[in-house]
Scaffold this motif. Structure first.
Motif, short mmCIF file in Angstrom:
data_model
loop_
_atom_site.label_atom_id
_atom_site.label_comp_id
_atom_site.label_asym_id
_atom_site.label_seq_id
_atom_site.Cartn_x
_atom_site.Cartn_y
_atom_site.Cartn_z
N ARG A 1 13.52 4.58 -16.78
CA ARG A 1 12.92 3.59 -17.67
C ARG A 1 11.52 3.98 -18.14
O ARG A 1 11.04 3.47 -19.15
N ASN A 2 10.87 4.89 -17.40
CA ASN A 2 9.49 5.28 -17.74
C ASN A 2 9.37 6.80 -17.72
O ASN A 2 8.84 7.38 -16.76
N PRO A 3 9.83 7.47 -18.77
CA PRO A 3 9.79 8.94 -18.80
C PRO A 3 8.38 9.50 -18.69
O PRO A 3 8.20 10.63 -18.23
N ALA A 4 7.36 8.72 -19.09
CA ALA A 4 5.98 9.21 -19.03
C ALA A 4 5.51 9.46 -17.60
O ALA A 4 4.53 10.17 -17.38
N ALA A 5 6.21 8.88 -16.62
CA ALA A 5 5.80 9.04 -15.22
C ALA A 5 6.34 10.31 -14.59
O ALA A 5 5.93 10.68 -13.48
N LYS A 6 7.26 11.00 -15.27
CA LYS A 6 7.86 12.20 -14.70
C LYS A 6 6.81 13.27 -14.45
O LYS A 6 5.96 13.53 -15.29
N GLY A 7 6.88 13.87 -13.27
CA GLY A 7 5.93 14.92 -12.92
C GLY A 7 4.71 14.43 -12.16
O GLY A 7 3.99 15.22 -11.56
N ARG A 8 4.46 13.11 -12.17
CA ARG A 8 3.30 12.60 -11.44
C ARG A 8 3.60 12.61 -9.94
O ARG A 8 4.71 12.24 -9.51
N PRO A 9 2.64 13.01 -9.12
CA PRO A 9 2.90 13.15 -7.67
C PRO A 9 3.36 11.87 -6.99
O PRO A 9 4.17 11.93 -6.04
N PHE A 10 2.90 10.72 -7.45
CA PHE A 10 3.25 9.48 -6.74
C PHE A 10 4.74 9.17 -6.80
O PHE A 10 5.28 8.46 -5.94
N THR A 11 5.43 9.69 -7.83
CA THR A 11 6.86 9.39 -7.97
C THR A 11 7.70 10.07 -6.89
O THR A 11 8.86 9.70 -6.70
N LYS A 12 7.12 11.05 -6.19
CA LYS A 12 7.86 11.74 -5.13
C LYS A 12 7.59 11.13 -3.75
O LYS A 12 8.17 11.56 -2.75
N ALA A 13 6.70 10.14 -3.70
CA ALA A 13 6.30 9.56 -2.42
C ALA A 13 7.32 8.55 -1.92
O ALA A 13 8.07 7.96 -2.71
N ASP A 14 7.34 8.34 -0.61
CA ASP A 14 8.15 7.29 -0.02
C ASP A 14 7.62 5.93 -0.49
O ASP A 14 6.40 5.71 -0.49
N PRO A 15 8.49 5.00 -0.92
CA PRO A 15 8.01 3.71 -1.45
C PRO A 15 7.13 2.93 -0.47
O PRO A 15 6.16 2.28 -0.89
N PHE A 16 7.43 2.99 0.83
CA PHE A 16 6.63 2.25 1.81
C PHE A 16 5.25 2.89 1.96
O PHE A 16 4.24 2.19 2.08
N LEU A 17 5.21 4.23 1.94
CA LEU A 17 3.92 4.92 2.02
C LEU A 17 3.13 4.68 0.74
O LEU A 17 1.89 4.51 0.78
N TRP B 1 0.03 2.44 -12.93
CA TRP B 1 -1.20 2.03 -13.61
C TRP B 1 -2.45 2.32 -12.78
O TRP B 1 -3.55 1.87 -13.13
N ILE B 2 -2.29 3.05 -11.70
CA ILE B 2 -3.44 3.44 -10.88
C ILE B 2 -3.57 4.97 -10.97
O ILE B 2 -2.92 5.70 -10.20
N PRO B 3 -4.37 5.49 -11.90
CA PRO B 3 -4.44 6.95 -12.12
C PRO B 3 -4.82 7.73 -10.86
O PRO B 3 -4.28 8.80 -10.60
N GLU B 4 -5.76 7.20 -10.06
CA GLU B 4 -6.24 7.93 -8.89
C GLU B 4 -5.23 7.95 -7.74
O GLU B 4 -5.45 8.62 -6.73
N ILE B 5 -4.12 7.21 -7.89
CA ILE B 5 -3.11 7.19 -6.83
C ILE B 5 -2.47 8.55 -6.64
O ILE B 5 -2.04 8.92 -5.55
N ASP B 6 -2.42 9.36 -7.72
CA ASP B 6 -1.82 10.68 -7.64
C ASP B 6 -2.58 11.61 -6.70
O ASP B 6 -1.99 12.48 -6.06
N ASP B 7 -3.91 11.41 -6.61
CA ASP B 7 -4.72 12.29 -5.78
C ASP B 7 -4.33 12.17 -4.30
O ASP B 7 -4.51 13.12 -3.53
N LYS B 8 -3.81 11.02 -3.92
CA LYS B 8 -3.43 10.81 -2.51
C LYS B 8 -2.15 11.55 -2.12
O LYS B 8 -1.86 11.70 -0.94
N PHE B 9 -1.39 11.98 -3.13
CA PHE B 9 -0.09 12.62 -2.83
C PHE B 9 -0.01 14.05 -3.36
O PHE B 9 1.08 14.62 -3.38
N ARG B 10 -1.15 14.62 -3.76
CA ARG B 10 -1.12 16.03 -4.16
C ARG B 10 -1.04 16.91 -2.93
O ARG B 10 -1.69 16.66 -1.92
N PRO B 11 -0.25 17.98 -2.98
CA PRO B 11 -0.13 18.89 -1.82
C PRO B 11 -1.44 19.62 -1.55
O PRO B 11 -2.26 19.79 -2.43
#
Length: 202
Positions: A88-104, A192-202
């Motif tokens: 439903r949101n193709p713009a989110a593809k590739g962002r690190p948060f999309t690979k995270a566990d939902p609870f985490l 909608w939280i841009p800085e959330i990706d920084d928490k899940f970068r390898p």
């Protein structure tokens, strides 16, 4: 934080536990193991405290029954919140948060903004409440079948047995749906939280 935890415990444990208390009270009264009228004459404040504590404890102890109901009731279709969100949101593809566990991911959102994460927590708590309410409702159907055998009102017993049985299955199904919505909501908020990706970068 205290309010969020209180809401989660109320929905997940206390409300399903109150159904167990109601069912056990009915059985004990019907079998003449308990004098309900005498109990109602006791101090109201103490009675309310006892019911609340018993509801919470029974809801907590019977939590595995809700999980068992979740496993037993067949699934009509497989839901994957991550795949649905990305579809439903193709713009989110590739962002690190999309690979995270939902609870985490939800925990990371709550660290960022407790109030924003509370919405997904409430939806998840509601889903668990519905699932955990299924076993006592099913036991209500069993009780109604027993009433059909030993009681005098066959129409009411049959009606209650059918209603409770169908409701117990519907509660599990709706609980699954709300749990899916909670995971989906978690991904939507994280988008909608841009800085959330920084928490899940390898």
């Amino acid at each position: 934080m205290t309010i969020a935890v209180g809401v989660f415990e109320l929905f997940t444990y206390a409300i399903p536990g109150s159904l167990y208390v109601t069912l056990l009270t009915y059985i004990a009264t019907r079998a003449h193991w308990m004098d309900l009228a005498a109990m109602l004459r006791s101090p109201a404040f103490l009675l309310v405290i006892a019911v609340v504590l018993l509801s919470y404890l029974l809801g907590y102890l019977a939590y595995p029954l809700g999980l068992l109901a979740h496993k037993i009731v067949p699934k009509r279709r497989k839901r994957n919140a991550r795949e649905e969100f990305l579809r439903r949101n193709p713009a989110a593809k590739g962002r690190p948060f999309t690979k995270a566990d939902p609870f985490l991911l939800l925990a990371a959102i709550q660290l960022q903004d407790q109030e924003v994460g509370a919405d997904a927590s409430r939806v998840r708590a509601t889903g668990l409440m519905l699932r955990n309410c299924a076993p006592p409702v099913f036991f209500g159907a069993v009780t109604a079948i027993v009433e059909l055998i030993v009681g005098r009102n066959a129409v009411a017993a049959i009606s209650c047995a059918v209603l409770f049985l169908v409701s117990s299955i519907a509660l599990v199904v709706q609980g699954r749906m709300l749990t899916h919505w909670a995971s989906l909501r978690t991904f939507e908020v994280a988008f909608w939280i841009p800085e959330i990706d920084d928490k899940f970068r390898p």
